[in-house]
Design an enzyme around this catalytic site. Structure first.
Site, short mmCIF file in Angstrom:
data_model
loop_
_atom_site.label_atom_id
_atom_site.label_comp_id
_atom_site.label_asym_id
_atom_site.label_seq_id
_atom_site.Cartn_x
_atom_site.Cartn_y
_atom_site.Cartn_z
N ASP A 22 0.81 -1.22 0.00
CA ASP A 22 0.00 0.00 0.00
C ASP A 22 0.85 1.28 0.00
O ASP A 22 0.49 2.27 -0.62
CB ASP A 22 -0.94 0.02 1.21
N ASN B 87 -5.53 -2.23 -4.40
CA ASN B 87 -6.67 -2.39 -3.47
C ASN B 87 -6.36 -1.60 -2.20
O ASN B 87 -6.73 -1.98 -1.10
CB ASN B 87 -6.87 -3.88 -3.16
N ASP C 230 -10.20 -1.98 12.66
CA ASP C 230 -9.14 -2.75 11.99
C ASP C 230 -8.59 -3.85 12.89
O ASP C 230 -7.92 -4.76 12.42
CB ASP C 230 -7.98 -1.83 11.58
N GLU D 270 -11.35 -5.05 2.66
CA GLU D 270 -10.63 -5.93 1.74
C GLU D 270 -11.52 -7.08 1.26
O GLU D 270 -11.45 -7.54 0.13
CB GLU D 270 -9.38 -6.50 2.40
N HIS E 46 -5.07 -9.47 4.33
CA HIS E 46 -3.90 -9.63 5.20
C HIS E 46 -4.26 -9.79 6.67
O HIS E 46 -3.63 -10.53 7.41
CB HIS E 46 -2.98 -8.42 5.01
N ARG E 47 -5.32 -9.11 7.11
CA ARG E 47 -5.65 -9.14 8.54
C ARG E 47 -6.24 -10.51 8.95
O ARG E 47 -6.04 -10.95 10.07
CB ARG E 47 -6.59 -8.00 8.91
N LYS F 168 0.60 -6.88 1.93
CA LYS F 168 -0.13 -5.61 1.81
C LYS F 168 0.35 -4.62 2.86
O LYS F 168 0.55 -3.44 2.58
CB LYS F 168 -1.63 -5.86 1.96
#
Ligand code: DC
Length: 663
Positions: free
Chosen positions: A50, A94, A319, A347, A398-399, A430
């Site tokens: 990112d 993204n 998040d 995402e 990714h999370r 990411k």
């Protein structure tokens, strides 16, 4: 075939997790640097997909961007004022922050013509609020896919200021992007929220960072007045905080696997709302923390009673909701997470995705529009249900990958065999390409073995502080007062009074002492058994022990035994040892890595004893301990003296921990 990574479970994290810089701060800082003009050096920046996308967009717009990933440094420079290139083709991938911030930013260019392309997932992510706001300033859009979504061509005519209404209900990034861009407008801009916003802490972060860059934007939370500033030629250096969302994984780890996680440079983070995630873990009783220098230490809670069901509103720190949701299958209570409806448009649909994956491990997972209720099996039931390794799909998020990897670290079967594998682990690039490497390092015993000596008189808080610090650091604890008490007991039992040196000498020869672990405390044994507390902590022993302890032959008898405890700790796999007493830093371990002398005024000590219901002639004992010729109680030269009279136990623990870890 998709790639997979098996997560190898382990017990107790022990090392420091090298955290990446904050993505949100790095990408805001890049935009603010471009708006400020001149030259900006960002230290501790994040290098991830990112932020590289952001760097690429700025380059396409004509900025000079120098990246040094080893030094974690980004330099941004522009010669003139304003956006150099009037046309560019930019791919925002993204990356939500890039998509919203750059769209708002390019609106500043008069006569601009920009083409924005993106990844598949970005085509569905919300943008309408920002599009409408920019249209009201004269920008025009030609959508190449769905109306009000990426990809599109945008024609810009500058921002002329005045009043702009924005609906940031679907993403606060739209508001943040507009506020930052408005600094470059021709006139003051009043931004008004027309439909509320989510993730308020991110808006606060934007405002704080604008202020750090010298841009004014007074606000009441609904209306924001941005003062215009022309780009200049100045130079500045800006330090990026470590990423609080990334920290959430390593803050969760000790809550489920135990041990202690050190989060370097995380002690003073002020900009990121997600830093509050640690407070959520604390409020649930899952962890405790201590600030040590610039670091934050996070360690497992002390097993206080848990609620039957816990409910946590994650709206402000959404998040991090996956960090807790993924380990909810391992917690001893039901967990309801609310305030996460908007994450269905991130995402991936995060609520649906985490529910789908958790159902593989939980009794039930109930999904609402903006909440989720997770009912776990007990760990024993979960163990029964599991066979082999369960693949966790990550939906290119990714999370999800990082959150479930933390759950997978728990040694559920007790034999170290993996039970979770993460599908497409590369998606972590990411925000944190090195995540799995860091996860590997925290299981390694990378710390040096430390010997800590804590001396002080009776009732200065030595024992409780030594015990708590040993618990937190997973060190072995040794109370040498108990050694003298046990020896006094043995000698009294054998009729050797302290006045009869010859008899004491003879009977010492008959005492068979050894050591046994009780939890993480090494206890002295007499004839193979630990003498119970009731036998060594009573007035009979209290009144005699200091006399025995003042005899050189008694001290000599215990000296080598006490020194041997360091090897005992090492051979039992401890990272270090905390030994408390009267002469540990002066006689037993004068080269200890850390030597601490605790003190408190007479009144405080008497009050503490009274509170514990202990009646003991402390003063008399201390006088004897201080005046004796051999190994008297003194603050050893070079030791850290802490007066605990006006400190809480937690404060003394924190001070002691920092002295230990800084040694
Ligand atoms: O910490 P305590 O009150 O349990 O200690 C009992 C006695 O032992 C106390 O009078 C001092 C003595 N002692 C000592 O002389 N040296 C040590 N290292 C520890 C205790």
């Amino acid at each position: 075939m998709k790639s997979e990574i098996s997560i190898k479970p382990f017990r107790e994290c022990r090392a420091a997790a090298a955290l990446p810089g904050s993505k949100s701060i790095t990408n805001r800082a890049m935009i603010l640097a471009a708006i400020a003009g001149g030259r900006t050096v960002l230290e501790g920046a994040l290098f991830s997909r990112d932020t590289l996308i952001m760097a690429d967009c700025l380059r396409k717009l004509g900025y000079m961007v120098h990246l040094d990933s080893d030094a974690k440094r980004i330099e941004i420079e522009s010669a003139g004022s304003g956006i150099p290139n009037s046309s560019a083709e930019m791919d925002v991938g993204n990356a939500g922050t890039v998509a919203r911030f750059v769209t708002a930013f390019v609106a500043l260019r008069k006569g601009g013509n920009y083409l924005f392309t993106c990844d598949g997932a970005m085509r569905a992510r919300p943008l309408k609020g920002l599009i409408d706001a920019l249209k009201s300033q004269g920008a025009t859009f030609e959508f190449l896919g769905e109306e009000n979504h990426f990809p599109f061509r945008m024609k810009t005519c500058g921002l002329h200021g005045g009043e702009i209404a924005i609906d940031a209900g679907e993403s606060s990034q739209m508001l943040s992007g507009l506020l930052m861009a408005a600094v470059g407008a021709d006139a003051p801009t009043t931004v008004k929220l027309s439909g509320g916003t989510v993730s308020k802490p991110f808006v606060k972060m934007t405002l704080s960072m604008m202020a750090q860059f010298g841009f004014e934007c007074p606000s009441d939370g609904e209306t924001f007045t941005v003062k215009p500033r022309k780009a200049g030629a100045g130079e500045r250096v800006y330090a990026i905080e470590p990423d609080a969302t990334a920290a959430s994984y390593f803050a969760t780890l000790p809550a489920v696997v135990g041990g202690v996680s050190e989060l370097p440079n995380f002690g003073g983070c002020a900009l990121q709302g997600d830093a509050a995630y640690v407070d959520v873990l604390k409020s649930l009783g899952l962890v405790k923390t201590a600030k040590v220098g610039d670091s934050l230490l996070v360690f497992g809670g002390d097993g206080a009673a848990f609620p039957e069901t816990a409910e946590v509103d994650f709206n402000d720190i959404s998040d991090t909701f996956l960090s807790l949701a993924a380990v909810a299958m391992l917690l001893p209570f039901k967990l309801k997470i609310t305030g996460i409806g908007h994450t269905r448009k991130q995402e991936t649909d995060r609520v649906a995705a985490v529910a789908r994956e958790l159902r593989k491990f939980c009794v039930s997972v109930e999904e609402g529009a903006g909440d989720i209720l997770i009912t776990p099996y007990t760990r024993a039931e979960l163990r029964e249900k599991l066979s082999g390794e369960t693949p966790v799909e990550t939906y290119d998020d990714h999370r999800i990958a990082m959150s479930f990897a933390i759950a997978g670290c728990v040694d559920i079967r007790g034999d170290g065999s993996p039970w979770i594998k993460i599908v497409n682990p590369e998606c972590t690039s990411k925000t944190w390409g090195e995540f799995f490497e860091v996860l590997y390092t925290v299981r390694e015993d990378s710390r040096k073995f430390r010997v800590v000596a804590i001396d002080g008189g009776a009732a200065v808080g030595k024992s409780s502080v030594s015990r708590e610090c040993s618990r937190i650091l997973r060190y072995m604890h040794v109370d040498t007062g108990a050694h003298y008490r046990t020896v006094a007991y043995g000698l009294l039992e054998r009729g050797a009074d302290s006045s009869d040196v010859a008899k004491v000498s003879e009977k010492l020869g008959c005492l068979e002492i050894g050591a046994e672990l009780e939890g993480n405390s090494a206890k002295i044994t007499l004839g193979g058994k630990i003498v119970p507390d009731s036998e060594i902590r009573n007035e009979r022993i209290n009144s005699k022990v200091a006399e025995y302890a003042s005899m050189p032959l008694v001290r000599e008898f215990l000296k080598n035994y006490q020194r041997s405890m360091a090897d005992f700790a090492r051979s039992h796999g401890f990272d270090g040892m905390i030994m408390e007493g009267r002469d540990i830093g002066s006689v037993i371990f004068p080269d200890a890595d850390t030597r601490i002398y605790l003190d408190a005024d007479e009144q405080t000590r008497a009050a503490r004893r009274a509170k514990e219901g202990i009646t003991d002639s402390i003063k008399k004992r201390d006088d004897l301990d201080k005046k004796r010729k051999t190994a008297p109680l003194v603050c050893p030269e070079g030791a850290l003296r802490i007066d605990t009279s006006h400190m809480t136990k937690d404060e003394v623990v924190e001070r002691t921990l920092s002295a230990i870890l800084e040694s």
